[in-house]
Design an enzyme around this catalytic site. Sequence first.
Site, PDB file in Angstrom:
ATOM      1  CG  HIS A 295      -8.725   8.053  -1.219  1.00  0.00           C
ATOM      2  ND1 HIS A 295      -8.492   7.593  -2.491  1.00  0.00           N
ATOM      3  CD2 HIS A 295      -8.445   7.018  -0.389  1.00  0.00           C
ATOM      4  CE1 HIS A 295      -8.085   6.321  -2.418  1.00  0.00           C
ATOM      5  NE2 HIS A 295      -8.050   5.954  -1.153  1.00  0.00           N
TER       6      HIS A 295
ATOM      7  CG  HIS B 238     -10.847   8.988   2.335  1.00  0.00           C
ATOM      8  ND1 HIS B 238     -11.976   8.210   2.238  1.00  0.00           N
ATOM      9  CD2 HIS B 238      -9.855   8.163   2.776  1.00  0.00           C
ATOM     10  CE1 HIS B 238     -11.669   6.966   2.598  1.00  0.00           C
ATOM     11  NE2 HIS B 238     -10.416   6.908   2.947  1.00  0.00           N
TER      12      HIS B 238
ATOM     13  CD  GLU C 244      -3.147   3.999  -0.967  1.00  0.00           C
ATOM     14  OE1 GLU C 244      -3.867   4.843  -0.393  1.00  0.00           O
ATOM     15  OE2 GLU C 244      -1.976   3.788  -0.647  1.00  0.00           O
TER      16      GLU C 244
ATOM     17  NE  ARG D  10      -6.468   7.745   7.225  1.00  0.00           N
ATOM     18  CZ  ARG D  10      -6.837   6.774   6.375  1.00  0.00           C
ATOM     19  NH1 ARG D  10      -6.241   5.611   6.418  1.00  0.00           N
ATOM     20  NH2 ARG D  10      -7.790   6.987   5.499  1.00  0.00           N
TER      21      ARG D  10
ATOM     22  CG  LEU E  64     -12.480   4.840  -1.018  1.00  0.00           C
ATOM     23  CD1 LEU E  64     -11.567   6.054  -1.094  1.00  0.00           C
ATOM     24  CD2 LEU E  64     -12.396   4.211   0.363  1.00  0.00           C
TER      25      LEU E  64
ATOM     26  CG  PHE F 150      -2.349   0.175   0.985  1.00  0.00           C
ATOM     27  CD1 PHE F 150      -3.011  -0.696   0.145  1.00  0.00           C
ATOM     28  CD2 PHE F 150      -3.074   1.201   1.575  1.00  0.00           C
ATOM     29  CE1 PHE F 150      -4.373  -0.548  -0.110  1.00  0.00           C
ATOM     30  CE2 PHE F 150      -4.427   1.354   1.339  1.00  0.00           C
ATOM     31  CZ  PHE F 150      -5.079   0.480   0.495  1.00  0.00           C
TER      32      PHE F 150
ATOM     33  CD  GLN G 151      -5.652  10.542   3.513  1.00  0.00           C
ATOM     34  OE1 GLN G 151      -6.383   9.647   3.900  1.00  0.00           O
ATOM     35  NE2 GLN G 151      -4.338  10.466   3.589  1.00  0.00           N
TER      36      GLN G 151
ATOM     37  NE  ARG H  65      -4.964   6.685   1.054  1.00  0.00           N
ATOM     38  CZ  ARG H  65      -5.841   6.055   1.818  1.00  0.00           C
ATOM     39  NH1 ARG H  65      -6.491   6.717   2.762  1.00  0.00           N
ATOM     40  NH2 ARG H  65      -6.072   4.778   1.665  1.00  0.00           N
TER      41      ARG H  65
END
Lengths: 254, 614
Positions: free
Chosen positions: B240, B379, B257, B414, B254, B124, B238, B313
Amino acid sequence: MSKRTFRIWRGNAEGGDFQTYEQESSEGMVVLDVIHGIQAEQANDMAVRWNCKAGKCGSCSVEINGKPKLACMTRMNMYAEDEVITVQPMKAFPVIKDLVTDVSWNYEQNKRIKPLQPGKPEADGDYRMAQEDIDRNQEFRKCIECYLCQDVCHILRDHGKTDVFVGPRFMHRLADLAMHPLDTRDRVPEIVEEFGSGYCNITRCCTDVCPEHINITDNAIIPLKERVVDRYYDPIAMLGRKLFGGGKSSENTD
Amino acid sequence: MLDVSEIKTIEHDVVVIGAGGAGLRAAIEASSRGLNTGIVCKSLLGKAHTVMAEGGMAAALGNVDSRDNWKVHFRDTIRGSKFLASWRMAELHAKNAPARVRELEAWGAVFDRTKDGRINQRNFGGHRYPRLAHVGDRTGLELIRTLQDHGIHQGIQVHMECKVLNLLTDADGAISGVLCLWRETGRFMLIRCKAVIMATGGGGKCWKITSNSWEYTGDGAAIAYDVGAELMDLEFTQFHPTGMVWPPSVRGTLVTEGVRGEGGILLNSEGERFMFRYIPERFASETADTIEEADAWLTDDKNNRRPPELLTRDVVARAILAEVKAGRGSPHGGAFLDIANRRDPAFIKKKLPSMYHQFKELAEVDITKQAMEVGPTLHYFMGGIRVDADTQETAVPGLFACGECAAGLHGANRLGGNSLSDLLVFGHLAGSGAADYIEGRRGDKAAEFNPEVVAKHVRAATSILNRESGPNPYLVHDKLQLAMQENAGIVRTGEQLKEAIAQLTALQPEVDQVKADGASQYNAGWHEALDLSSMMITSLAVAKAALMREESRGAHTRLDFEGERAEWGNANVVTKKGSDGEMIVQREERPAPPPELEAIARATIEELESGTVG
């Protein structure tokens, strides 16, 4: 953009009826979008449950033109431009208000099911499970608890046997536990005696409406019924049980 | 005059507000300590936004790459946070996450497996090694259902579809109760309690394009702020990088990822794999700089550096925005995310089943054949209620916070996968923090609150129904979202943020006079109106904090203050309510990091792996 005609059931436990709304619908919209439009512009106080709006939380279960569906995953272009779209609350559960029903019975059933009781992990602290041994569990665990399967189950919907049958959602929850490689409980007696596996007569309505495409009937309920049959009606096993007492070993091999 | 004694009153030792992963884990912990524990949640149990988390939960189990350990995870988290995470929280998180994940398995979670039968882990963004325990692309559902199915046998009482309006405090300012509203009946309820754990998630609904559902209105931050808790890091919101952009009705939903983790690439309208042009200096040594190397990583991630699509991100979101602004966007104003040409259909359907389903059903796109169109979506809140790292206690005695509504673990940005492990690690700590607090209280002090304060809160809520006329709450919400979307978006300027504050301030009278039609029973318009006050406080706090931080760091990008500035590298923005109700926003210097932790965070990966550092 086009005007669409919606008939939405408005009311509460004391009664109600269908109200007609004309509302704009644009490209790509789903039924829940149009309901939200009506709510914002014409009927601020209309009750509808929803959360993720992506088919992942199972909140917006309703009956659309007679079919149990998630409103967030039902595209408007499934219906002809001039087709009236009728939306009503799930029939199997008591109405609270408008499209919202009291689904608390389902939560009570879940509470009756004993949780996983795993054995000891390996010496390094990890459990070992082969992917092919859990594929089936993962299928059941896709369940988003929309309760559409409960809504269409005629044992619950038409016969109201909520006191003796937990319904397809919890049949496959039981199957998940019974087939879980780590679980050490013998669940067969309660599956038939407390949760009513015998009541299902395999009409597959639950499987047909599952938005997660879980094969509830073939992969969960029928195998559970087979376990029950093996335990209670197989003459050799019955003899064995008489001679050696009950046990779970023969039930946990598949 | 309202008679408060007629409001139904119940008692709990601990009330957990919110039933996502953090709230459920906190409640399980509090209950295991023998406390009478209640959960209050706005939706039905099991529907919280945790179900939308897709990719996985980060924990240095080392099952897939044995080089992984807590120090590498800690280093990744600190670096991803642009050195603004709480050092202690990042340490606790990295050390405790593996135990929390294993415990979840013993409670019934069925993670994808490695060949030798252990919990599988995937790559990730920002994580050095494959670290995310996962279940296809529905890990959040697995987490919440596991905690739910375990939690219902722990003697926890769950009050579903119940909205918390206010926290109540005693004469000493300590938590003594909660005022709630049953959405189903429209009746109020008082809970007398000794401690409250906030676990309400974020405030994405302050923006128009968001992955969040209706519930995420900043309740936790706003309600805690109201009784004196401090908020921190709210400027770090954040975006995304990959939300759906088409059709309009799902804009913002969403796209995990995990698509990129499994090999998906980002392309512009010219077919260019543009992320190679956006690799920041800090990550250059760990990121592939040729297509050949990035592609080789797909089959051999030990000897090749990771593709730039897996940068953090903030970097990817800004890159997509820049491509769109340069005229190289997709038809509906995003970028193309392609997995169809990278993996075979069976692999895609096995690893990304809910993405396949989501695009097929909602956009009529078959992701095994076509590229997805994606763009940034609000997000997650890195910031939130300021807490003590070890106990999760806030500035208000008896008030705790965990999960997204708390600040500290993620700093300025994050990492994907750190949220689900955050919920478990700090939910657990908040539960034990609250239990320690209750056990340590002097004597058996009865929880008392002022009935006049309760009456005032109840009147504020009912006046929305009772007044003759007023603005439509849905339209007021639209205006608030527009103010934030246009002026406090992925890139910001001081002028825009001042405009956001001006627009929000101008909107306050409408919020105060909003009118809901109909009766009190399950009245969606009334619920919308009640959420507006939380969204106003949250939005203002975000805009003011963003205006104060005159630099660009992580998820906070100021066009008028480009780049990270040394003078801001060690400071937080803290927001609290002043004595006469005004919002105080101030800069606070951070304490020096523990030297051993700082050494780990600043070490090269080679130094860490060879054991010369840490």
